[in-house]
Enzyme design. Structure first.
Site, PDB file in Angstrom:
ATOM      1  N   HIS A  12     -21.596 -24.789  38.362  1.00  7.68           N
ATOM      2  CA  HIS A  12     -20.349 -24.293  37.767  1.00  7.68           C
ATOM      3  C   HIS A  12     -20.729 -23.679  36.414  1.00  7.68           C
ATOM      4  CE1 HIS A  12     -20.393 -28.556  36.043  1.00  7.68           C
ATOM      5  NE2 HIS A  12     -20.625 -27.776  35.029  1.00  7.68           N
ATOM      6  N   HIS A 193     -30.633 -26.093  33.471  1.00  4.13           N
ATOM      7  CA  HIS A 193     -30.155 -25.237  32.381  1.00  4.13           C
ATOM      8  C   HIS A 193     -30.114 -26.000  31.071  1.00  4.13           C
ATOM      9  CE1 HIS A 193     -26.284 -26.989  33.763  1.00  4.13           C
ATOM     10  NE2 HIS A 193     -25.639 -26.490  32.727  1.00  4.13           N
ATOM     11  N   GLU A 240     -26.727 -32.438  34.902  1.00  4.75           N
ATOM     12  CA  GLU A 240     -25.528 -32.337  35.756  1.00  4.75           C
ATOM     13  C   GLU A 240     -25.870 -32.421  37.243  1.00  4.75           C
ATOM     14  OE1 GLU A 240     -22.637 -29.502  32.981  1.00  4.75           O
ATOM     15  OE2 GLU A 240     -23.631 -28.640  34.720  1.00  4.75           O
TER      16      GLU A 240
HETATM   17  C1  DHB Z   1     -22.374 -23.030  30.921  1.00  3.18           C
HETATM   18  C2  DHB Z   1     -21.505 -24.112  30.914  1.00  3.18           C
HETATM   19  C3  DHB Z   1     -21.653 -25.120  31.845  1.00  3.18           C
HETATM   20  O1  DHB Z   1     -20.796 -26.176  31.913  1.00  3.18           O
HETATM   21  C4  DHB Z   1     -22.670 -25.098  32.758  1.00  3.18           C
HETATM   22  O2  DHB Z   1     -22.782 -26.151  33.583  1.00  3.18           O
HETATM   23  C5  DHB Z   1     -23.547 -24.022  32.770  1.00  3.18           C
HETATM   24  C6  DHB Z   1     -23.388 -22.997  31.844  1.00  3.18           C
HETATM   25  C7  DHB Z   1     -22.212 -21.933  29.938  1.00  3.18           C
HETATM   26  O3  DHB Z   1     -21.437 -22.093  28.990  1.00  3.18           O
HETATM   27  O4  DHB Z   1     -22.843 -20.888  30.112  1.00  3.18           O
HETATM   28 FE    FE Z   2     -21.490 -27.781  33.017  1.00  4.60          FE
END
Ligand code: DHB
Ligand code: FE
Length: 280
Positions: A12, A193, A240
């Site tokens: 997400h 990420h 996550e």
């Molecule tokens: C972003 C936010 C999120 O919650 C995530 O899981 C991945 C990326 C973002 O702000 O780019």
């Molecule tokens: Fe997130």
């Protein structure tokens, strides 16, 4: 009795909402991401779930640092999206299914999971956008939902091992619900990420792919790692992936890989998608 048909795990990212609102699905940046979803729509048409149990992590919207449950289950008649802007039109609320929520809550507490129960619960992009990706043409999500929220915001976080056990207990709870309804699990988050700090932009495709593969035949593989090790491998927000672990663990018996997609980057995120079907 209720029947679990499978699970859909997906990343997400708030920017997905902007892309949907701006109809950017065919732009070169977005196409490899959105192209992952038509096979999932076809699978949903085939397995016809009646209910979605959505495992996601709140990002400081409904729960903030002052009160942070490790595990929370929604038991509201509906869930309003209240994400922090991003220029997307407000999504309509998603229907709840308090009867299943309370069944799940009772079963999980009986199995020694100490939950927070939420008869009111605001949801953010982690809950709303995957539903929009899965049912893009419906004005409102066509299925009632049960949200299950796992803390990945404030340490200490539950371990992968604990999230696996939560998922197992959740699956048993759903399967013991005395209704002839078909249930799909949805796990949202990850994959690797890191949004801030020295390693902002860090992704780890080798680990992501090993993790995705492991979920089919060896779903406890990732439970060998502590959360610190998962963060080292996948970035601060890569943790996550715990949602994927819990959603997979809820599936009874053997599973098959129905479909997967992996694309780097969406925002700063390695975007993963994995559909697992339960074998009859
Ligand atoms: C972003 C936010 C999120 O919650 C995530 O899981 C991945 C990326 C973002 O702000 O780019
Ligand atoms: Fe997130």
């Amino acid at each position: 009795m209720a029947k679990i048909v499978g699970a859909i795990n997906t990343s997400h990212v708030p920017a997905i909402g902007r892309a949907i609102a701006g109809k950017l699905q065919d732009e070169p940046y977005w196409k490899p991401f959105f192209d992952g979803f038509p096979p999932v729509h076809a699978w949903l048409d085939k397995v016809k779930p009646d209910v979605a149990v959505v495992i996601y992590n709140d990002h400081g919207l409904n729960f903030f640092l002052d009160k942070m449950p490790t595990f929370a289950v929604g038991a509201a008649p509906e869930y309003h999206n209240a994400d922090e802007g991003w220029g997307i039109p407000t999504l309509p609320p998603v229907k709840g299914l308090p009867e299943l929520s309370w069944h799940v809550i009772n079963e999980l507490v009986a199995k020694e999971f100490d939950l927070t129960t939420c008869q009111e619960m605001l949801v953010d992009h982690a809950f709303s956008l995957p539903l929009k990706l899965l049912w893009p043409h419906a004005e409102q999500c066509p299925l009632p939902t049960v949200p299950v929220c796992i803390n990945t915001v404030q340490y200490p976080l539950p371990s992968a091992k604990r999230c696996f056990k939560l998922g197992q207990a959740l699956g048993e709870a759903i399967a013991s619900w005395d209704k002839d309804l078909r249930v799909v699990l949805i796990g949202t988050g990850g994959l690797s990420h890191q949004l801030d700090g020295e390693r902002a932009g860090f992704v780890n495709p080798a680990f992501d792919k090993a993790f995705m593969d492991s979920l089919i035949d060896d779903p406890e593989w990732v439970t060998q790692y502590s959360n610190e090790e998962i963060v080292e491998q996948t970035g601060t927000q890569g943790v996550e992936l715990l949602m994927w672990v819990a959603a997979r663990a809820a599936l009874p018996g053997k599973v098959s890989r129905v479909h997967s997609n992996y694309h780097i980057p969406i925002s700063n995120t390695a975007a993963g998608l994995l559909v697992m079907g339960c074998e009859d």
